[in-house]
Design an enzyme around this catalytic site. Structure first.
Site, PDB file in Angstrom:
ATOM      1  N   ARG A   1      11.713   2.229   2.949  1.00  0.00           N
ATOM      2  CA  ARG A   1      11.035   1.584   4.079  1.00  0.00           C
ATOM      3  C   ARG A   1      12.028   0.597   4.659  1.00  0.00           C
ATOM      4  NH1 ARG A   1       5.532   1.642   5.530  1.00  0.00           N
ATOM      5  NH2 ARG A   1       4.913  -0.275   6.518  1.00  0.00           N
TER       6      ARG A   1
ATOM      7  N   LYS B   1      24.017  -9.742   1.510  1.00  0.00           N
ATOM      8  CA  LYS B   1      25.444 -10.094   1.466  1.00  0.00           C
ATOM      9  C   LYS B   1      26.261  -9.290   2.469  1.00  0.00           C
ATOM     10  CE  LYS B   1      25.186 -11.076  -3.502  1.00  0.00           C
ATOM     11  NZ  LYS B   1      25.330 -10.368  -4.782  1.00  0.00           N
TER      12      LYS B   1
ATOM     13  N   HIS C   1       7.107   7.461  10.497  1.00  0.00           N
ATOM     14  CA  HIS C   1       6.440   7.237   9.219  1.00  0.00           C
ATOM     15  C   HIS C   1       5.796   8.584   8.879  1.00  0.00           C
ATOM     16  CE1 HIS C   1       4.472   5.514   5.930  1.00  0.00           C
ATOM     17  NE2 HIS C   1       3.570   4.752   6.512  1.00  0.00           N
TER      18      HIS C   1
ATOM     19  N   ARG D   1       0.802  -1.220   0.000  1.00  0.00           N
ATOM     20  CA  ARG D   1       0.000   0.000   0.000  1.00  0.00           C
ATOM     21  C   ARG D   1       0.830   1.264   0.000  1.00  0.00           C
ATOM     22  NH1 ARG D   1      -4.418   0.038   4.092  1.00  0.00           N
ATOM     23  NH2 ARG D   1      -4.238  -1.921   2.973  1.00  0.00           N
ATOM     24  N   THR D   2       1.763   1.361   0.919  1.00  0.00           N
ATOM     25  CA  THR D   2       2.582   2.573   0.998  1.00  0.00           C
ATOM     26  C   THR D   2       3.402   2.732  -0.283  1.00  0.00           C
ATOM     27  OG1 THR D   2       2.713   2.338   3.386  1.00  0.00           O
ATOM     28  CG2 THR D   2       4.353   3.753   2.357  1.00  0.00           C
TER      29      THR D   2
END
Lengths: 312, 312, 312
Positions: free
Chosen positions: B111, B90, B139, B60-61
């Site tokens: 994110r 890695k 956020h 969604r974001t």
């Protein structure tokens, strides 16, 4: 333009000096264009579609190609884990998948876990395939961007003295780069690696046949003052059977700031990235550190290849 | 325009009232433009590239940001699971990954699962970073769209009376929103939560310092007639040690249609979504239900931020 | 144009002969346009956004839709594994997800693992939903492209004689195709399948009601000279309880070159792909082999549907 002679980009061996020169000068144009107030190539590939077909995830390589396509105005179809997500999981052959993708895209960038995959796809493909790495096989655009970085920062490739450090046995970047360097005059290569990661005989034989000077050296410190370029690579723990040997090897091949200072002032430090410990962050500020610019050069090389394959 | 003062959007604290007003009025323009017969901003970011670098999936974001970029004519590079698929696996540092992405994109939406990641990336990034959520951290675009929704539906933010309901302890949306609300005059906040999810002291202290009235209340029903906005959040089962306590808490904080009817006629119901049981579907038809519009407002806010960061 | 009568594409049953004719003639236009020196539809959907919402990965179907959207100048938001990566994992309902996506996209292409999902999404969606396969349910665009391929290569659908081979019980493509074929005149269908994979009674009853001739036949070889089209499908091992029965069944229903040669010269071989062993690669060069063209026809059909749903 006379037309680009390649239909696909599968391995470094496809490129001779003339072709490398063409790719590099096109990359120069692309770089200049990106910095221009009014871009000429911003819509060069408008209406064309590139499919990123990654059977093995590699966000960096994928983004580098996708950014190149976007900077040229083209469109992108992308999958980052085709091995798990595509019909390959249902047993479909790579050639069938390629034929189907031919219906959807004008060019396919393929990353695969098995050597030879890109060649197999190219054999049936009606659109250009670019090999973005096939397992232990080739990763030709990495080799091109490495060579481009040397040419760009050192002003040319003839007469270059380079040290390749780390995992030379399994590292496909150093193998491909050694291969391409042999096309140039009076290049000297120093292989510096733990015994279990030594450069393999096939490349040494190849260099001998092409009269390219090479040396094998255990001591990184000793070689540093005598080279124009140090190409560092990551040593992977899993190569070593005896853990103590890994610890010893890794420590010996770390390019600290103190070691970097032994290099000539205008020499350059390269690394295909990702790095782990072999170049500490303290080196990043050194004017010789070129690994982030090297990564960015991948953009210009890939723009050049996409443009040459699709426009000429 | 005088130029947007921020280089990166990392946390809600970067925004003062003047800056919030600028973002909100730009969001208004974006909304109007999307509804216009002839769009003005359809190519505003033509030729620019946004990279969605999601180390933790959030469709969604990610879609909200990508839609915003597409609506402005820009291009998108996207990864939905960079943690597993990228060089992070890695052992590459986030700062290295950021530096490399700088070569491929003009703005990075990140994110990450660890608090502080966005700030760490911004510290080395030459292109703007927008924090799309970093673990237990911030956020900020969610906080902005929440506040925008209040302003938009209630006609302003001063004098607003709001109930925050549910998981106030771990819910980063309510924490950020409380923070921003304190910048406005005569706001009243009611915290309504099970004891294990109560709003933490740091926010209460902050509100006190800013002379923002707040109350702690166990009974949702009692507060409903007295507020302009109910901000519901999801209570997660895993917060509770005793399962019976969870069942009891959840039942107490469900906003049924019957409870919603106790709210003033022109009050609004918000929720950051996804919801589970805390707002039953029967409430969706209530004119006070604004959670889907709230989600859509995220588009306007993100268009505004992309535009302000890249065009000014 | 009078306007396309459908708001959503959920199941093959929505299409009558007139509507099929409209979709097919639009697909013809799209195909001609892609081959034209100057494309007319290259920007037909400029400024529009398609969201690929795949709760179950299917790279091929996704790329086919995304290529169609890109060829029309539209933008794409994509997720290849929404089941794992999206709020569905947090318990969000499909209808909530759909409502939220309505804020970000102008059309949603949905693949879901549960039958009925596309219909459920369409019931709440303000933007068109195209069903790209919902579990054991429908996959209407596959049925359309199959029928389009027959019309395109055989010059029409009336009077066609077709053999459907393989897994007819669980194969949703053959079920949907049989359904659509019954709308045409004097079609004859031969069902050729192992007993455990026989076509189900509902379709046979349906064909009877529509006066469509059908036969059930165990022997592929015998039918081949009498049909205009052989539609092969993959038999999945997991359908068989007794492994020996699987081995026997699979061997019987392989269309070798020798068997293909028993077909009329201008007959066609179709397969929804991916194939495994049921059509050996030796058949690919046979002029009757149309399965790769069939896959490519999916592009034209999907371009047509996107165009009709968004432009009319």
């Amino acid at each position: 333009m006379a037309g680009f002679p390649l239909n696909h980009v599968i391995e470094a061996q496809q490129f001779d000096r003339a072709l490398l020169a063409e790719v590099f000068s096109t990359a120069d144009q692309m770089r200049a264009d990106l910095n221009a107030a009014q871009r000429v190539y911003a819509d060069a590939l408008r209406g064309r579609i590139m499919a990123s077909l990654f059977y093995e995830p590699s966000t960096r390589t994928r983004f580098s190609f996708e950014s190149a396509m976007a900077r040229l105005g083209g469109r992108i179809l992308t999958t980052e884990n085709a091995k798990e997500f595509s019909s390959a999981a249902k047993g479909e052959s790579l050639t069938d998948s390629t034929r189907i993708m031919n219906g959807y895209a004008d060019i396919i960038v393929m990353r695969h876990h098995e050597a030879g995959s890109a060649q197999a796809a190219a054999a049936v493909s009606e659109v250009p395939i670019i090999n973005a790495g096939d397992g232990a096989g080739q990763h030709p655009t990495q080799a091109l961007l490495d060579l481009y970085t040397i040419r760009d920062t050192l002003g040319g490739i003839d007469n270059v003295r380079i040290a390749m450090v780390g995992d030379l046995k399994y590292g496909r970047t150093v193998r491909s780069l050694a291969y391409l360097l042999a096309k140039y005059d009076k290049v000297t290569i120093h292989f510096i690696a733990p015994a279990v990661c030594a450069m393999m005989e096939d490349i040494k034989d190849y260099l001998d046949r092409h009269h390219t000077e090479w040396h094998e050296e255990g001591d990184l410190t000793k070689v540093l003052p005598e080279v124009d370029c140090v190409y560092m690579t990551r040593i992977q723990r899993e190569r070593f059977i005896v853990p103590e040997e890994y610890d010893e090897a890794v420590g010996k091949y770390i390019l600290t700031r103190e070691k970097a200072n032994r290099m000539p002032k205008d020499a350059i430090i390269m690394h295909p990235l990702p790095r782990v410990d072999e170049i500490p962050p303290e080196v990043d500020d050194d004017p010789r550190a070129h690994y982030f610019q090297q990564a960015k050069n991948g953009l210009f090389i890939r723009m050049a290849l996409l443009y040459l394959l699709l426009s000429t």
